[in-house]
Design a protein around this motif. Structure first.
Motif, mmCIF file in Angstrom:
data_model
loop_
_atom_site.group_PDB
_atom_site.id
_atom_site.type_symbol
_atom_site.label_atom_id
_atom_site.label_comp_id
_atom_site.label_asym_id
_atom_site.label_seq_id
_atom_site.Cartn_x
_atom_site.Cartn_y
_atom_site.Cartn_z
ATOM 1 N N LEU A 16 38.781 43.677 51.282
ATOM 2 C CA LEU A 16 38.796 42.759 50.154
ATOM 3 C C LEU A 16 38.621 41.339 50.643
ATOM 4 O O LEU A 16 38.947 41.018 51.794
ATOM 5 C CB LEU A 16 40.107 42.876 49.381
ATOM 6 N N TYR A 44 36.461 48.373 44.878
ATOM 7 C CA TYR A 44 35.630 47.165 45.012
ATOM 8 C C TYR A 44 34.307 47.473 45.699
ATOM 9 O O TYR A 44 33.237 47.009 45.272
ATOM 10 C CB TYR A 44 36.424 46.112 45.780
ATOM 11 N N ALA A 56 30.784 42.834 41.385
ATOM 12 C CA ALA A 56 32.019 43.322 42.000
ATOM 13 C C ALA A 56 33.063 42.224 42.054
ATOM 14 O O ALA A 56 34.251 42.463 41.789
ATOM 15 C CB ALA A 56 31.709 43.860 43.393
ATOM 16 N N LEU A 60 36.724 42.156 40.300
ATOM 17 C CA LEU A 60 37.935 41.947 41.077
ATOM 18 C C LEU A 60 38.765 40.809 40.496
ATOM 19 O O LEU A 60 39.998 40.891 40.417
ATOM 20 C CB LEU A 60 37.558 41.644 42.535
#
Length: 901
Positions: A16, A44, A56, A60
């Protein structure tokens, strides 16, 4: 080596962004953070592979933004990290498909689901469709009558000019119009017209046609052009000019065969020859509706101020302020008054003006507002009833929705699915509403043509169609959003673990359905009370004594053409012979002449000044209806003579004018004295002989059954001055049976004379009540629908209560509770809801019914008897609706129910 390989494996896996890792570490402990971070990172990466980095990252950010709320909710509900991972996966599953595919799938599934419950679907579609259609139909009337501008050029600049003598408003006289036209500077154009009904003769045709005499500026002022020929020129209004006429498109096609050769043709109206110079368009404005001809006015210079018969129109100059124009009117009138003071004494009377649209519309705003409020109430109740049914449906489907949620559907996804069902129901209601709107418009234009203006402009046009779309969307949200929000808020574990019957009947949906029923009664009560007040008002109107015996009375209008009957002796001879012949017909008991007929047709209003009680200089002279009659009128119509004497044959040719007044006139001007022998100056003429009152008769309604009598004056019908009047006949049986004989008697005297305005007195009385009757029927019909929907609502709630609590009821009976106890429990719960709704409804009615006080006669807006009667009816019918499911509950067999459980 193994440690470094594990670190490399972790580094090569999904990661991430740093801000996401920092945010999750801030919210969660180390163990939960690692688990959630790995799950989120995997989702993700899937998003980034499928949709790209930008999509994406947006996904998120949405997850991080909503995660604190989710975390708080999870902790409150004690949800484990496994549930959080399931929520993440469910969100990914719900977003993985294309939105349009999901929407189409929802609609297909909704169609199949609604088809399995045809009764519920049909009930919602029909009730909501009825509300949508009725509301749209009434709006189409309001749109055409009140909202749309008049179909003339620049209608905002058009005004009507009148003589303002409070509380009355009169037309202008010839002297007024000519002076105004010469001296005004605020208007770009002035026009005048006088309504007229004439006899059209063509070979064997004798027809009464309606039209008006107009000045040459009439059509240019309104912006109307001819489709054939030409319109009037200024020379056509000269008294020495050849009579010319412009005909309507309908008259041109009906009587002149729609040929071009009609231009220049001579037509015979009232015995005079008029040359047709033009044809109007097919579609004309409200002022021209129903008019067959427009003749060029040829008004001679006036010898006196009156009479007042010219309706004046003006087009304001674009640079002139309304206040400036009004001030100029008053100034010109003040300059004119001394010139005609010998024949007109009302110094207070001035000139005023109002926009033309207000004049055309008249006093229909309150009536249309009441009708619109009635249909809106019905629509609200229909939507509330639909919401109630859909709440019950959502309760039944709670396990299905929970399974869908457990399989990955988010709450938004479920909400979309449920809203798709309500959308389909709203679309079905819109289709039904479209049909109801079309039929309602046809009915309203047919029934309301006699008392609604601009009916030709009513239709399913663009604004009306947009309104239907708008109320459909609003209604769909109203009855769809509440059940959908309720159906998607249940917890998964509770819905999946609930297996008993009563478990699904939680307190939340129970309270919601009861609140909806309460709101239905709160909305229905004011509507029913309004209908009750209108019904009571109509009943009292129908009981008003018109002042004479209406049975077996026939009235017909006969008009003599001035070209044929130019001499007063000819007119007098014709009426004398007509009365003699008609009175001798079999079945005719008596015949008389009158220029007016009750209850609301008065041909003349006149002012006067009492000798004993003259009008102060700063006040307007009193004005009352004047009715010209023959001496036979008293006996024919059956008016009682109170004091003095009735009019005699000698009074017609007497040097000193005499009149007979009614009791209302005597009470108004001589409340404690005898009115016989009193004298007054009529019409403001100071040089005319005084008029003497020789008798007092009973009151007769000439200005409407709902208007208090202001006094009526009867004067002798002078044979040489009344070419158009009514034949009033008292018959021994059905008046219509003698009509052919009357028509033949008139034809024997003059074959060119048609009979018009044929009506019995009972028909005239009934026709005078058309407006209150139609409004009452309209509101009563909608009130009945509202009551029916409210009854369905309370019946559905109590039936559902019995169905969901069958096990509880069986246990109660098994433990010794008798059927009567069960009945009492169910009825009390249902009637409590009705009582609460009635309290709110009656409170609202106390405020709303005051707005309709101007439409009531003999009934107060807060009439206690009406309120009590309506409440009793609603409670009584609702009690029956509650007793039916109560009896079913009392008949439950505990052994069978408990064995099944």
């Amino acid at each position: 080596m193994m440690e470094s390989d594990g670190r490399a494996a972790r580094d090569s896996g999904p990661r991430l962004p740093f801000y996401a890792r920092w945010f999750l570490r801030l919210l969660l402990n180390r163990r939960d953070c690692r688990t959630v971070m790995n799950d989120v990172a995997e989702l993700y990466e899937q998003r980034r592979s499928a949709h790209g980095d930008r999509a994406a990252r947006a996904w998120l950010r949405r997850q991080l933004f909503s995660y604190p709320y989710r975390l708080a909710a999870d902790r409150f509900r004690r949800v484990t990290p496994r549930h959080r991972r399931l929520a993440m996966a469910r969100d990914h599953f719900s977003r993985s498909k294309e939105p349009m595919d999901n929407l189409l799938r929802d609609f297909r599934y909704s169609v199949r689901s609604l088809a399995k419950t045809p009764v519920l679907t049909a009930t919602i579609v029909l009730t909501v469709g009825l509300g949508l259609g009725a509301t749209t139909a009434i709006f189409s009337v309001i749109n055409a009558v009140l909202l749309q501008p008049l179909p003339y050029d620049d209608p905002g600049q058009l005004v009507r000019i009148y003589t303002d003598s409070p509380p009355n408003r009169w037309p202008l006289s010839v002297a007024d119009y000519q002076t105004l036209n010469e001296q005004q500077t605020s208007f770009s154009m002035i026009a005048g017209y006088d309504n007229a009904t004439m006899t059209f003769n063509d070979v064997d045709v004798a027809e009464r046609v309606s039209g008006r005499f107009v000045t040459w500026t009439y059509f240019p002022l309104l912006g109307i052009s001819a489709v054939r020929g030409r319109l009037f020129a200024e020379s056509d209004n000269q008294p020495s000019a050849e009579p010319t006429v412009v005909v309507s498109h309908g008259f041109w096609t009906r009587r002149l065969d729609g040929n071009e050769s009609a231009i220049g043709r001579t037509v015979r109206l009232n015995g005079d020859d008029f040359t047709v110079i033009g044809v109007l368009p097919r579609n004309v404005g409200p002022l021209e509706q129903g008019r067959d001809f427009f003749a060029a006015a040829q008004w001679a210079p006036p010898p006196r101020k009156g009479p007042f018969f010219i309706a004046a129109l003006g087009r304001l100059d674009g640079e002139t302020d309304v206040a400036v124009a009004a001030a100029e009117l008053r100034t010109i009138n003040r300059r004119l008054f001394p010139i005609w003071q010998a024949s007109y004494q009302d110094e207070k009377a001035s000139w005023g003006m109002a926009d033309l649209k207000s004049y055309v519309i008249g006093d229909v705003r309150t009536m249309l507002a009441i009708a619109l409020a009635a249909v809106v109430f019905v629509l609200l109740i229909a939507c509330t009833n639909a919401a109630n049914l859909l709440v019950a449906r959502a309760t039944h489907r709670s396990r299905e929705l929970a399974v869908r949620s457990a399989l990955g559907a988010s709450r938004g996804r479920l909400l979309q699915h449920l809203l798709s069902e309500s959308t389909l129901l709203a679309l079905g209601g819109a289709l039904v509403g479209l049909a109801v709107t079309d039929g309602g418009i046809s009915l309203l234009t047919t029934v309301g043509a006699d008392f609604l203006p601009r009916t030709s402009e009513i239709g399913l046009h663009g604004p009306v169609a947009l309104f239907l779309v708008g109320v459909t969307v609003a209604g769909g949200l109203m009855f769809g959003l509440i059940p959908s929000l309720y159906g998607t808020r249940s917890r998964i574990d509770e819905a999946l673990n609930s297996g008993g019957r009563s478990a699904t009947d939680a307190a939340g949906p129970r309270r919601l359905r009861r609140a909806l029923v309460i709101s239905q009664y709160a909305i229905a009560a004011p509507l029913l009370i309004a209908a009750g007040l209108l019904i009571g008002s109509l009943a009292r109107l129908q009981k008003v004594d018109p002042g004479f015996d209406t049975e077996n009375l026939l009235t017909v209008r006969v008009s003599l053409p001035s070209a044929v009957y130019s001499e007063a002796s000819d007119v007098q001879a014709f009426w004398g012979e007509a009365l003699s012949r008609v009175g001798a017909l079999p079945g005719v008991q008596g015949a008389a002449l009158a220029d007016s007929r009750p209850p609301r047709e008065t041909s003349m209003w006149n002012n006067f000044n009492l000798v004993d009680d003259p009008t102060p200089p700063n006040a307007s002279e009193p004005v009352v209806p004047w009715v010209a009659v023959t001496p036979e009128y008293l006996d024919v119509i059956g008016i009682p003579l109170i004091r003095g004497r009735w009019l005699e044959e000698l009074d017609r040719d007497g040097e000193l004018p005499v009149v007979v007044v009614d009791e209302a006139w005597a009470r108004r001007f001589f409340p404690n004295e005898d009115a016989v022998g009193r004298r007054f100056v009529s019409g403001g003429c100071t040089s005319c002989p005084l008029t003497t009152v020789v008798g007092v008769v009973g009151d007769v309604k000439y200005t409407g059954l709902d208007n208090p009598g202001q006094g009526t004056v009867y004067y002798p019908a002078l044979g040489g001055s009344r070419r158009s009047t009514f034949l009033v006949l008292r018959t021994l049986g059905d008046p219509m049976l003698v009509l052919p004989s009357v028509r033949q008697a008139v034809r024997d005297l003059d074959s060119s004379l048609p009979l018009s305005n044929i009506a019995t007195m009972d028909e005239l009385i009934a026709d005078s009540l058309d407006t209150p009757r139609y409004l009452t029927l309209l509101v009563a019909a909608f009130a009945s629908v509202a009551l029916l929907l409210s009854i369905v609502g309370i019946y559905g709630v109590m039936s559902y209560f019995v169905q969901r609590h069958t096990k509880d009821i069986a246990i109660r009976i098994a433990l010794g509770g008798g059927p009567s106890h069960v009945w009492s429990m169910v009825v009390k719960q249902g009637m409590a809801l009705v009582a609460i709704g009635m309290v709110f409804g009656v409170g609202g009615a106390l405020a709303l019914t005051r707005l309709m006080s101007s439409l009531l006669f003999g009934v107060g807006a807060t009439d206690p008897l009406t309120f009590i009667a309506v409440a009793a009816v609603m409670l009584g019918i609702s009690l029956i609706a509650c007793v039916v499911p109560a009896r079913r509950a009392g008949g439950v067999d505990p052994a069978i129910i408990l064995r099944e459980e």
